[in-house]
Design a protein around this motif. Structure first.
Motif, PDB file in Angstrom:
ATOM      1  N   GLU A  71       0.787  -1.248  -0.166  1.00 12.95           N
ATOM      2  CA  GLU A  71       0.174   0.100   0.174  1.00 12.95           C
ATOM      3  C   GLU A  71       0.679   1.582   0.101  1.00 12.95           C
ATOM      4  O   GLU A  71       1.774   1.093   0.606  1.00 12.95           O
ATOM      5  CB  GLU A  71      -1.044   0.228   1.488  1.00 12.95           C
ATOM      6  N   LYS A  72       0.442   2.153  -0.706  1.00 20.17           N
ATOM      7  CA  LYS A  72       0.412   3.443  -0.718  1.00 20.17           C
ATOM      8  C   LYS A  72       0.668   4.570   0.729  1.00 20.17           C
ATOM      9  O   LYS A  72      -0.923   4.615   0.674  1.00 20.17           O
ATOM     10  CB  LYS A  72       0.545   4.230  -1.537  1.00 20.17           C
ATOM     11  N   GLY A  73       1.438   5.120   0.958  1.00 19.79           N
ATOM     12  CA  GLY A  73       1.142   5.706   2.354  1.00 19.79           C
ATOM     13  C   GLY A  73       0.830   7.509   1.815  1.00 19.79           C
ATOM     14  O   GLY A  73       0.070   7.446   0.625  1.00 19.79           O
TER      15      GLY A  73
END
Length: 81
Positions: A71-73
Motif C-alpha cells: 500500500e502507498k502511504g
C-alpha cells in the motif's frame, strides 16, 4: 490408519481416573486421548495452549503486514488530526 500426533497417549478411562497425573506425566507436552483406540482429541497444558494461540496471532499479523506492505502511504499533517 489414524496418526497419533503426540508422544503420550491415554485412554478415556485412564484420563477419568487421574487427569492431573496424566498431564504431569506428559511433561508439558500434548496428550492424545483415545476412545476405542482412535484419537478423539488432544489435551495440552494451559501454558502450551496460550503459546499456540500467540503463535497463531503472530501468523495472522504477518499476513496483514504482507498484504499492507504494497500500500502507498497517505501524507498526514499532525495538526489536522
Amino acid at each position: 490408519m489414524q496418526s497419533v500426533l503426540a508422544d503420550v497417549a491415554v485412554s478415556v478411562s485412564e484420563l477419568k481416573k487421574n487427569p492431573t497425573g496424566v498431564m504431569a506425566g506428559a511433561g508439558g507436552m500434548p496428550v492424545a486421548v483415545l476412545n476405542h483406540n482412535r484419537v478423539m482429541g488432544y489435551m495440552v497444558p494451559a501454558e502450551l495452549y496460550e503459546q499456540m494461540l500467540e503463535r497463531l496471532d503472530d501468523l495472522d499479523l504477518i499476513d496483514v503486514v504482507n498484504v499492507r506492505s504494497g500500500e502507498k502511504g497517505v501524507p498526514v499533517n499532525l495538526d489536522d488530526l
